[in-house]
Design a protein around this motif. Sequence first.
Motif, mmCIF file in Angstrom:
data_model
loop_
_atom_site.group_PDB
_atom_site.id
_atom_site.type_symbol
_atom_site.label_atom_id
_atom_site.label_comp_id
_atom_site.label_asym_id
_atom_site.label_seq_id
_atom_site.Cartn_x
_atom_site.Cartn_y
_atom_site.Cartn_z
ATOM 1 N N HIS A 1 45.453 59.590 -31.220
ATOM 2 C CA HIS A 1 46.598 58.876 -30.638
ATOM 3 C C HIS A 1 46.396 57.364 -30.704
ATOM 4 C CE1 HIS A 1 48.880 62.342 -29.467
ATOM 5 N NE2 HIS A 1 47.901 62.822 -28.715
ATOM 6 N N ALA A 2 45.180 56.918 -30.400
ATOM 7 C CA ALA A 2 44.892 55.479 -30.449
ATOM 8 C C ALA A 2 45.045 54.933 -31.869
ATOM 9 C CB ALA A 2 43.480 55.203 -29.937
ATOM 10 N N ALA B 1 46.358 64.375 -34.614
ATOM 11 C CA ALA B 1 46.546 64.814 -33.225
ATOM 12 C C ALA B 1 47.178 66.206 -33.199
ATOM 13 C CB ALA B 1 47.408 63.814 -32.457
ATOM 14 N N ASN C 1 38.684 66.687 -26.986
ATOM 15 C CA ASN C 1 39.618 65.831 -26.240
ATOM 16 C C ASN C 1 39.479 64.363 -26.641
ATOM 17 O OD1 ASN C 1 40.698 68.042 -24.899
ATOM 18 N ND2 ASN C 1 39.382 67.799 -23.118
ATOM 19 N N GLU C 2 38.250 63.935 -26.876
ATOM 20 C CA GLU C 2 38.023 62.560 -27.335
ATOM 21 C C GLU C 2 38.618 62.349 -28.729
ATOM 22 O OE1 GLU C 2 33.792 62.039 -26.971
ATOM 23 O OE2 GLU C 2 33.889 62.035 -24.772
ATOM 24 N N GLU D 1 42.321 61.869 -28.266
ATOM 25 C CA GLU D 1 42.569 60.509 -27.767
ATOM 26 C C GLU D 1 42.450 59.482 -28.881
ATOM 27 O OE1 GLU D 1 39.986 59.728 -24.427
ATOM 28 O OE2 GLU D 1 40.678 61.518 -23.370
#
Length: 165
Positions: free
Chosen positions: A109-110, A117, A102-103, A106
């Motif tokens: 996406h960042a 992703a 999950n990190e 994230e």
Amino acid sequence: MLSEKMEEALNEQINKEMYSSYLYLAMSAYSSSVGLPGFAHWFRVQVDEENIHAMKLFDYVNSQGGKVKLKEIKEPPIEFGTAMEMFQQTLKHEQFITRSINELVELAHAEKDEATASFLQWYVEEQVEEEENDNEVIAKLKGIDKNEYVVYSVDEELAKRISLR
């Protein structure tokens, strides 16, 4: 093309997946040593799955022009307690891997890395399955870990898991 941060994070995940393989190999060995060949088989199949997870990441990093940097794999424990305790440790480890995936999503996406992703969605879905499998075994063992007949019944069931080889 992968950002430096994304490449480093994916390399860390390769290491985590390889550790998972090593951990489950240790659990397989332990299961064999305590007379649970079905558990040993289940964990050996899990070893193969974790190797596939690591290699998919390995191939992805290479395909994106990144550099794979293999890191030292820490030594897993050699004792795991009862069948229930072993699967509770397995679930805890898979929850750790889920958080890590999950990190990564994230971070992708960042970093505005939609390709990564998208690639990672397979891992998101895989982790749901991993935790579900562990929870199913725990449910079967819940409250009955000291009953040898039930443990061996679950052992026989786990022996039926289809190998990836």
